[in-house]
Design a protein around this motif. Structure first.
Motif, mmCIF file in Angstrom:
data_model
loop_
_atom_site.group_PDB
_atom_site.id
_atom_site.type_symbol
_atom_site.label_atom_id
_atom_site.label_comp_id
_atom_site.label_asym_id
_atom_site.label_seq_id
_atom_site.Cartn_x
_atom_site.Cartn_y
_atom_site.Cartn_z
ATOM 1 N N MET A 228 0.984 -1.300 -0.105
ATOM 2 C CA MET A 228 -0.149 0.307 -0.050
ATOM 3 C C MET A 228 0.699 0.703 0.014
ATOM 4 O O MET A 228 0.507 2.412 -0.694
ATOM 5 N N GLN A 229 1.907 1.828 0.379
ATOM 6 C CA GLN A 229 2.656 2.607 0.373
ATOM 7 C C GLN A 229 3.690 2.472 -0.613
ATOM 8 O O GLN A 229 2.931 3.431 -0.860
ATOM 9 N N ARG A 230 4.401 1.471 -1.215
ATOM 10 C CA ARG A 230 4.309 2.097 -2.181
ATOM 11 C C ARG A 230 3.972 2.673 -4.060
ATOM 12 O O ARG A 230 3.970 3.058 -3.812
ATOM 13 N N GLU A 231 2.913 1.736 -3.387
ATOM 14 C CA GLU A 231 1.247 2.198 -4.573
ATOM 15 C C GLU A 231 0.941 3.817 -4.277
ATOM 16 O O GLU A 231 0.614 4.588 -4.612
ATOM 17 N N VAL A 232 1.219 4.367 -2.708
ATOM 18 C CA VAL A 232 0.659 5.693 -2.457
ATOM 19 C C VAL A 232 1.900 6.846 -3.283
ATOM 20 O O VAL A 232 1.668 7.795 -4.087
ATOM 21 N N GLU A 233 3.348 5.596 -2.453
ATOM 22 C CA GLU A 233 4.432 6.685 -3.604
ATOM 23 C C GLU A 233 3.994 6.995 -4.712
ATOM 24 O O GLU A 233 4.364 7.711 -5.145
ATOM 25 N N ARG A 234 3.901 5.438 -5.558
ATOM 26 C CA ARG A 234 4.002 5.404 -6.941
ATOM 27 C C ARG A 234 3.184 6.454 -7.449
ATOM 28 O O ARG A 234 3.607 7.953 -8.311
ATOM 29 N N SER A 235 1.711 6.681 -6.538
ATOM 30 C CA SER A 235 1.008 8.015 -7.810
ATOM 31 C C SER A 235 0.425 9.096 -7.143
ATOM 32 O O SER A 235 0.069 10.150 -7.227
ATOM 33 N N THR A 236 1.339 9.379 -5.979
ATOM 34 C CA THR A 236 1.930 10.667 -5.359
ATOM 35 C C THR A 236 2.413 11.934 -6.965
ATOM 36 O O THR A 236 2.959 12.709 -6.818
ATOM 37 N N GLU A 238 1.732 11.214 -9.668
ATOM 38 C CA GLU A 238 0.226 12.358 -10.566
ATOM 39 C C GLU A 238 -0.247 13.854 -9.350
ATOM 40 O O GLU A 238 -1.027 13.177 -9.131
ATOM 41 N N THR A 239 0.203 14.899 -10.108
ATOM 42 C CA THR A 239 -0.294 16.195 -9.579
ATOM 43 C C THR A 239 -1.394 17.005 -9.961
ATOM 44 O O THR A 239 -1.235 16.935 -11.533
ATOM 45 N N PRO A 240 -2.452 17.802 -10.188
ATOM 46 C CA PRO A 240 -3.180 17.686 -7.445
ATOM 47 C C PRO A 240 -3.931 16.623 -7.779
ATOM 48 O O PRO A 240 -4.023 16.096 -9.121
ATOM 49 N N GLN A 241 -4.297 15.900 -7.124
ATOM 50 C CA GLN A 241 -5.577 15.167 -6.259
ATOM 51 C C GLN A 241 -5.393 14.818 -4.946
ATOM 52 O O GLN A 241 -5.620 15.487 -4.928
ATOM 53 N N LEU A 242 -6.562 13.832 -5.270
ATOM 54 C CA LEU A 242 -7.702 13.609 -4.074
ATOM 55 C C LEU A 242 -6.521 12.271 -3.796
ATOM 56 O O LEU A 242 -7.244 11.598 -4.369
ATOM 57 N N MET A 243 -6.411 12.378 -2.205
ATOM 58 C CA MET A 243 -6.062 10.753 -2.373
ATOM 59 C C MET A 243 -7.256 10.406 -0.712
ATOM 60 O O MET A 243 -6.803 10.991 0.075
ATOM 61 N N ILE A 244 -7.700 9.147 -0.720
ATOM 62 C CA ILE A 244 -8.240 8.743 0.065
ATOM 63 C C ILE A 244 -7.214 7.212 0.387
ATOM 64 O O ILE A 244 -7.625 6.348 -0.842
ATOM 65 N N ILE A 245 -6.976 6.664 1.538
ATOM 66 C CA ILE A 245 -5.848 5.365 2.460
ATOM 67 C C ILE A 245 -6.817 4.696 2.650
ATOM 68 O O ILE A 245 -7.076 5.277 3.968
ATOM 69 N N GLU A 246 -7.473 3.609 2.382
ATOM 70 C CA GLU A 246 -7.963 2.698 3.338
ATOM 71 C C GLU A 246 -6.955 1.116 3.661
ATOM 72 O O GLU A 246 -6.849 0.820 2.696
ATOM 73 N N ALA A 247 -6.543 1.013 4.615
ATOM 74 C CA ALA A 247 -6.168 -0.220 4.806
ATOM 75 C C ALA A 247 -6.067 -1.082 5.982
ATOM 76 O O ALA A 247 -6.799 0.031 7.234
ATOM 77 N N PRO A 248 -5.835 -2.120 6.382
ATOM 78 C CA PRO A 248 -5.867 -2.494 8.216
ATOM 79 C C PRO A 248 -5.149 -1.874 8.891
ATOM 80 O O PRO A 248 -3.917 -1.019 8.441
ATOM 81 N N MET A 249 -5.610 -1.808 10.656
ATOM 82 C CA MET A 249 -4.558 -1.178 11.401
ATOM 83 C C MET A 249 -3.348 -1.584 11.507
ATOM 84 O O MET A 249 -2.909 -3.651 11.029
ATOM 85 N N GLY A 250 -2.471 -0.444 11.108
ATOM 86 C CA GLY A 250 -0.327 -0.957 11.308
ATOM 87 C C GLY A 250 -0.417 -1.338 9.619
ATOM 88 O O GLY A 250 0.816 -1.945 9.850
ATOM 89 N N GLU A 255 2.244 7.355 8.016
ATOM 90 C CA GLU A 255 3.146 6.958 7.142
ATOM 91 C C GLU A 255 2.793 7.686 5.719
ATOM 92 O O GLU A 255 2.803 9.064 5.356
ATOM 93 N N ALA A 256 2.055 6.807 5.298
ATOM 94 C CA ALA A 256 1.860 7.308 3.292
ATOM 95 C C ALA A 256 1.324 8.117 3.648
ATOM 96 O O ALA A 256 1.682 9.077 2.185
ATOM 97 N N ALA A 257 0.291 8.895 3.980
ATOM 98 C CA ALA A 257 -0.391 9.359 4.305
ATOM 99 C C ALA A 257 0.633 11.051 4.361
ATOM 100 O O ALA A 257 0.349 12.013 3.803
ATOM 101 N N ILE A 258 1.402 11.071 5.008
ATOM 102 C CA ILE A 258 1.854 11.912 4.934
ATOM 103 C C ILE A 258 3.677 12.759 4.424
ATOM 104 O O ILE A 258 3.604 13.686 3.699
ATOM 105 N N ARG A 263 5.353 15.362 -0.456
ATOM 106 C CA ARG A 263 5.305 15.473 -2.023
ATOM 107 C C ARG A 263 4.265 16.218 -2.660
ATOM 108 O O ARG A 263 4.716 17.190 -3.714
ATOM 109 N N MET A 264 3.158 16.071 -2.545
ATOM 110 C CA MET A 264 1.561 16.937 -2.493
ATOM 111 C C MET A 264 2.505 18.910 -2.594
ATOM 112 O O MET A 264 2.008 19.901 -2.764
ATOM 113 N N SER A 265 2.618 19.299 -0.892
ATOM 114 C CA SER A 265 2.986 19.803 -0.646
ATOM 115 C C SER A 265 4.955 20.810 -1.016
ATOM 116 O O SER A 265 4.961 22.289 -0.413
#
Length: 291
Positions: A228-236, A238-250, A255-258, A263-265
Protein backbone atom coordinates in the motif's frame (compact mmCIF):
# COMPACT_ATOMS: atom_id res chain seq x y z
CA UNK A 1 5.21 40.23 7.48
CA UNK A 2 2.24 42.11 6.09
CA UNK A 3 2.85 41.10 2.46
CA UNK A 4 2.67 37.43 3.35
CA UNK A 5 -0.85 37.73 4.66
CA UNK A 6 -2.05 40.23 2.07
CA UNK A 7 -3.87 37.55 0.06
CA UNK A 8 -6.03 36.61 3.04
CA UNK A 9 -6.72 40.24 3.90
CA UNK A 10 -7.35 41.12 0.27
CA UNK A 11 -9.90 38.30 0.06
CA UNK A 12 -11.79 39.54 3.11
CA UNK A 13 -11.76 43.19 2.04
CA UNK A 14 -12.82 42.27 -1.49
CA UNK A 15 -15.60 39.95 -0.35
CA UNK A 16 -16.90 42.46 2.20
CA UNK A 17 -16.41 45.25 -0.34
CA UNK A 18 -14.54 47.52 2.11
CA UNK A 19 -11.07 49.09 2.13
CA UNK A 20 -8.18 46.89 3.24
CA UNK A 21 -7.38 48.90 6.39
CA UNK A 22 -11.04 48.94 7.39
CA UNK A 23 -11.22 45.18 6.89
CA UNK A 24 -8.14 44.67 9.06
CA UNK A 25 -9.58 46.76 11.88
CA UNK A 26 -12.96 45.04 11.49
CA UNK A 27 -11.40 41.60 11.92
CA UNK A 28 -9.39 42.81 14.93
CA UNK A 29 -12.54 44.28 16.45
CA UNK A 30 -14.41 40.97 16.19
CA UNK A 31 -11.44 39.02 17.55
CA UNK A 32 -11.05 41.42 20.48
CA UNK A 33 -14.67 40.81 21.50
CA UNK A 34 -14.75 37.02 21.13
CA UNK A 35 -14.68 36.58 24.95
CA UNK A 36 -17.06 39.37 25.91
CA UNK A 37 -19.38 36.63 27.22
CA UNK A 38 -17.01 36.18 30.15
CA UNK A 39 -18.56 39.37 31.51
CA UNK A 40 -21.20 37.27 33.26
CA UNK A 41 -21.72 36.57 36.99
CA UNK A 42 -21.57 32.78 36.56
CA UNK A 43 -18.25 32.86 34.69
CA UNK A 44 -16.68 35.47 36.98
CA UNK A 45 -17.93 33.56 40.01
CA UNK A 46 -15.95 30.48 39.02
CA UNK A 47 -12.98 31.96 40.85
CA UNK A 48 -13.65 31.50 44.59
CA UNK A 49 -11.85 34.70 45.57
CA UNK A 50 -13.63 36.83 43.01
CA UNK A 51 -16.93 35.16 43.85
CA UNK A 52 -16.67 36.63 47.35
CA UNK A 53 -16.16 40.10 45.87
CA UNK A 54 -19.19 39.67 43.64
CA UNK A 55 -21.27 38.58 46.62
CA UNK A 56 -20.26 41.69 48.56
CA UNK A 57 -21.22 43.87 45.58
CA UNK A 58 -24.51 42.06 45.01
CA UNK A 59 -23.38 40.87 41.57
CA UNK A 60 -23.07 37.13 42.21
CA UNK A 61 -25.23 34.47 40.59
CA UNK A 62 -25.29 30.74 41.27
CA UNK A 63 -24.38 28.59 38.25
CA UNK A 64 -27.18 26.61 36.57
CA UNK A 65 -27.66 23.18 38.09
CA UNK A 66 -28.23 21.06 34.98
CA UNK A 67 -25.90 22.63 32.43
CA UNK A 68 -22.48 24.20 32.17
CA UNK A 69 -22.02 27.85 31.28
CA UNK A 70 -20.46 28.42 27.85
CA UNK A 71 -18.97 31.88 27.56
CA UNK A 72 -18.67 31.74 23.75
CA UNK A 73 -22.39 31.11 23.36
CA UNK A 74 -23.13 34.00 25.67
CA UNK A 75 -20.60 36.16 23.75
CA UNK A 76 -22.70 35.55 20.66
CA UNK A 77 -25.83 36.80 22.40
CA UNK A 78 -24.13 39.83 23.93
CA UNK A 79 -22.52 41.01 20.71
CA UNK A 80 -25.73 40.50 18.75
CA UNK A 81 -27.60 42.62 21.31
CA UNK A 82 -25.01 45.43 21.30
CA UNK A 83 -24.78 45.58 17.49
CA UNK A 84 -28.56 45.72 17.31
CA UNK A 85 -28.67 48.54 19.87
CA UNK A 86 -26.15 50.53 17.85
CA UNK A 87 -27.81 49.67 14.54
CA UNK A 88 -24.43 49.68 12.75
CA UNK A 89 -24.94 46.72 10.44
CA UNK A 90 -27.83 45.01 8.71
CA UNK A 91 -29.43 42.05 10.46
CA UNK A 92 -27.72 39.33 8.40
CA UNK A 93 -24.29 40.89 8.97
CA UNK A 94 -24.93 41.12 12.69
CA UNK A 95 -25.85 37.46 12.71
CA UNK A 96 -22.63 36.55 10.90
CA UNK A 97 -20.54 38.48 13.43
CA UNK A 98 -22.45 36.87 16.27
CA UNK A 99 -21.93 33.42 14.75
CA UNK A 100 -18.17 33.94 14.49
CA UNK A 101 -17.69 34.66 18.20
CA UNK A 102 -20.16 31.92 19.11
CA UNK A 103 -18.16 29.29 17.21
CA UNK A 104 -14.68 29.92 18.55
CA UNK A 105 -14.93 26.88 20.88
CA UNK A 106 -16.79 24.52 18.57
CA UNK A 107 -18.35 21.35 19.93
CA UNK A 108 -18.65 22.40 23.56
CA UNK A 109 -21.88 21.52 25.33
CA UNK A 110 -23.72 23.95 27.54
CA UNK A 111 -25.42 27.29 27.14
CA UNK A 112 -25.02 30.98 27.82
CA UNK A 113 -27.56 31.27 30.63
CA UNK A 114 -29.41 34.54 31.25
CA UNK A 115 -28.33 36.98 33.96
CA UNK A 116 -30.71 37.56 36.85
CA UNK A 117 -32.99 40.48 36.19
CA UNK A 118 -31.92 42.41 39.30
CA UNK A 119 -28.25 42.52 38.21
CA UNK A 120 -28.53 42.32 34.42
CA UNK A 121 -28.44 46.10 33.95
CA UNK A 122 -25.09 46.36 35.74
CA UNK A 123 -23.53 43.65 33.60
CA UNK A 124 -24.97 45.00 30.37
CA UNK A 125 -23.43 48.37 31.20
CA UNK A 126 -20.03 46.70 31.65
CA UNK A 127 -20.47 44.80 28.38
CA UNK A 128 -21.20 48.01 26.49
CA UNK A 129 -18.11 49.60 28.05
CA UNK A 130 -15.97 46.66 26.95
CA UNK A 131 -17.31 46.90 23.41
CA UNK A 132 -16.60 50.63 23.35
CA UNK A 133 -13.00 50.03 24.47
CA UNK A 134 -12.47 47.46 21.74
CA UNK A 135 -13.98 49.73 19.10
CA UNK A 136 -11.71 52.58 20.23
CA UNK A 137 -8.69 50.29 19.91
CA UNK A 138 -9.76 48.93 16.50
CA UNK A 139 -11.90 51.64 14.96
CA UNK A 140 -12.97 50.24 11.58
CA UNK A 141 -14.76 53.45 10.64
CA UNK A 142 -18.15 53.81 9.04
CA UNK A 143 -18.33 50.85 6.69
CA UNK A 144 -21.33 49.40 4.93
CA UNK A 145 -21.26 45.64 4.47
CA UNK A 146 -23.86 44.43 2.01
CA UNK A 147 -25.05 40.92 1.36
CA UNK A 148 -23.33 39.31 -1.61
CA UNK A 149 -22.36 35.86 -2.87
CA UNK A 150 -18.99 35.96 -1.05
CA UNK A 151 -20.02 37.16 2.40
CA UNK A 152 -20.19 33.65 3.89
CA UNK A 153 -16.67 32.95 2.64
CA UNK A 154 -15.43 36.18 4.22
CA UNK A 155 -16.88 35.37 7.63
CA UNK A 156 -15.62 31.78 7.42
CA UNK A 157 -12.09 33.12 7.03
CA UNK A 158 -12.68 35.61 9.85
CA UNK A 159 -13.88 32.76 12.07
CA UNK A 160 -10.69 30.81 11.33
CA UNK A 161 -8.59 33.86 12.21
CA UNK A 162 -10.42 34.35 15.51
CA UNK A 163 -9.97 30.69 16.48
CA UNK A 164 -6.27 30.71 15.60
CA UNK A 165 -5.68 34.06 17.32
CA UNK A 166 -7.41 32.77 20.45
CA UNK A 167 -5.09 29.75 20.60
CA UNK A 168 -1.99 31.89 20.13
CA UNK A 169 -3.09 34.54 22.64
CA UNK A 170 -3.89 31.86 25.22
CA UNK A 171 -0.26 30.76 25.29
CA UNK A 172 2.45 32.03 27.63
CA UNK A 173 3.94 34.21 24.89
CA UNK A 174 0.92 36.51 25.14
CA UNK A 175 0.95 36.90 28.92
CA UNK A 176 1.26 40.45 30.20
CA UNK A 177 3.84 41.26 32.87
CA UNK A 178 2.06 44.46 33.90
CA UNK A 179 -1.59 43.67 34.53
CA UNK A 180 -2.25 47.18 35.89
CA UNK A 181 -1.10 49.04 32.78
CA UNK A 182 -3.36 51.64 31.19
CA UNK A 183 -5.06 50.82 27.91
CA UNK A 184 -2.49 52.48 25.65
CA UNK A 185 0.45 50.81 27.41
CA UNK A 186 -1.31 47.47 27.39
CA UNK A 187 -2.01 47.69 23.65
CA UNK A 188 1.63 48.53 22.92
CA UNK A 189 2.81 45.65 25.07
CA UNK A 190 0.24 43.25 23.57
CA UNK A 191 1.31 44.16 20.03
CA UNK A 192 4.95 43.31 20.77
CA UNK A 193 3.88 40.04 22.36
CA UNK A 194 1.67 39.23 19.36
CA UNK A 195 4.57 39.77 16.93
CA UNK A 196 6.78 37.51 19.04
CA UNK A 197 4.06 34.86 19.29
CA UNK A 198 3.43 34.78 15.54
CA UNK A 199 7.18 34.47 14.96
CA UNK A 200 7.49 31.69 17.54
CA UNK A 201 4.64 29.76 15.91
CA UNK A 202 6.51 29.74 12.61
CA UNK A 203 4.02 31.73 10.57
CA UNK A 204 6.84 33.86 9.19
CA UNK A 205 8.62 30.88 7.70
CA UNK A 206 9.78 31.67 4.17
CA UNK A 207 11.37 28.40 3.07
CA UNK A 208 9.28 25.69 1.45
CA UNK A 209 9.10 22.00 2.34
CA UNK A 210 12.17 20.09 1.23
CA UNK A 211 11.81 17.35 -1.41
CA UNK A 212 11.26 13.84 -0.06
CA UNK A 213 12.75 10.92 -2.02
CA UNK A 214 11.11 7.96 -0.29
CA UNK A 215 9.94 6.57 3.06
CA UNK A 216 13.49 5.96 4.27
CA UNK A 217 14.14 9.64 3.69
CA UNK A 218 11.49 10.42 6.31
CA UNK A 219 11.59 7.36 8.56
CA UNK A 220 14.86 5.45 8.91
CA UNK A 221 13.04 2.42 10.35
CA UNK A 222 11.04 1.83 7.12
CA UNK A 223 13.46 -0.15 4.98
CA UNK A 224 10.85 -2.16 3.09
CA UNK A 225 7.62 -0.20 2.44
CA UNK A 226 4.43 -2.24 2.33
CA UNK A 227 2.51 -2.71 -0.91
CA UNK A 228 0.00 0.00 0.00
CA UNK A 229 2.80 2.41 0.86
CA UNK A 230 4.58 1.73 -2.44
CA UNK A 231 1.33 2.37 -4.33
CA UNK A 232 0.84 5.69 -2.51
CA UNK A 233 4.42 6.69 -3.30
CA UNK A 234 3.91 5.88 -6.98
CA UNK A 235 0.62 7.75 -7.25
CA UNK A 236 2.03 10.96 -5.75
CA UNK A 237 3.76 11.63 -9.06
CA UNK A 238 0.34 12.61 -10.41
CA UNK A 239 -0.76 16.02 -9.16
CA UNK A 240 -3.05 17.69 -8.31
CA UNK A 241 -5.13 14.99 -6.70
CA UNK A 242 -7.32 13.94 -3.81
CA UNK A 243 -6.14 10.77 -2.09
CA UNK A 244 -8.12 8.53 0.28
CA UNK A 245 -6.14 5.70 1.91
CA UNK A 246 -7.98 2.67 3.27
CA UNK A 247 -6.07 -0.21 4.86
CA UNK A 248 -6.13 -2.39 8.00
CA UNK A 249 -4.59 -1.14 11.25
CA UNK A 250 -0.81 -1.34 11.32
CA UNK A 251 -0.31 -1.09 7.56
CA UNK A 252 1.33 2.34 7.83
CA UNK A 253 -1.47 4.62 6.62
CA UNK A 254 -0.15 7.56 8.64
CA UNK A 255 3.34 7.32 7.17
CA UNK A 256 1.90 6.95 3.68
CA UNK A 257 -0.39 9.96 4.15
CA UNK A 258 2.43 12.16 5.43
CA UNK A 259 4.69 11.15 2.55
CA UNK A 260 1.92 11.88 0.04
CA UNK A 261 1.03 15.22 1.62
CA UNK A 262 4.68 16.27 1.79
CA UNK A 263 5.25 15.44 -1.85
CA UNK A 264 2.06 17.23 -2.91
CA UNK A 265 3.10 20.26 -0.82
CA UNK A 266 6.66 20.44 -2.12
CA UNK A 267 7.71 24.07 -2.32
CA UNK A 268 4.82 25.16 -0.09
CA UNK A 269 5.36 26.46 3.46
CA UNK A 270 3.71 23.51 5.17
CA UNK A 271 0.83 21.07 5.41
CA UNK A 272 -2.18 20.67 7.68
CA UNK A 273 -2.80 17.45 9.61
CA UNK A 274 -6.33 17.25 11.04
CA UNK A 275 -7.27 14.82 13.81
CA UNK A 276 -10.51 14.46 15.81
CA UNK A 277 -9.15 15.16 19.31
CA UNK A 278 -6.55 17.36 20.97
CA UNK A 279 -4.88 14.27 22.49
CA UNK A 280 -4.26 12.58 19.14
CA UNK A 281 -3.37 15.92 17.57
CA UNK A 282 -0.73 16.71 20.19
CA UNK A 283 0.90 13.30 19.79
CA UNK A 284 0.96 13.62 16.01
CA UNK A 285 2.38 17.14 16.26
CA UNK A 286 5.31 15.85 18.30
CA UNK A 287 5.84 13.04 15.82
CA UNK A 288 5.82 15.25 12.74
CA UNK A 289 7.96 17.92 14.39
CA UNK A 290 10.83 15.40 14.53
CA UNK A 291 10.80 14.83 10.77
Amino acid sequence: NESRYSILLDNISSWLKVKTQNALMFVCYIASLHDIGKCHPVFQGMDPGFAEILKCEGLYQLPPEAESFRHEQYSSKVLLRILKEQNIFKRDVRRNISAVVGLHHQGKRGTGCAIREDISEAYEKMQRELEAMCFEAFDFGEIEICENEHIDAAFTEICAIVILADWIASGKLAESEDKEADTASYLEHAYKKAVAAVHECGFEKTTGLEPVRDYCDMWSDITQPRQMQREVERSTRETPQLMIIEAPMGEGKTEAAILAATRMSEGKRGLYFALPTAATGNLMYERIEKL
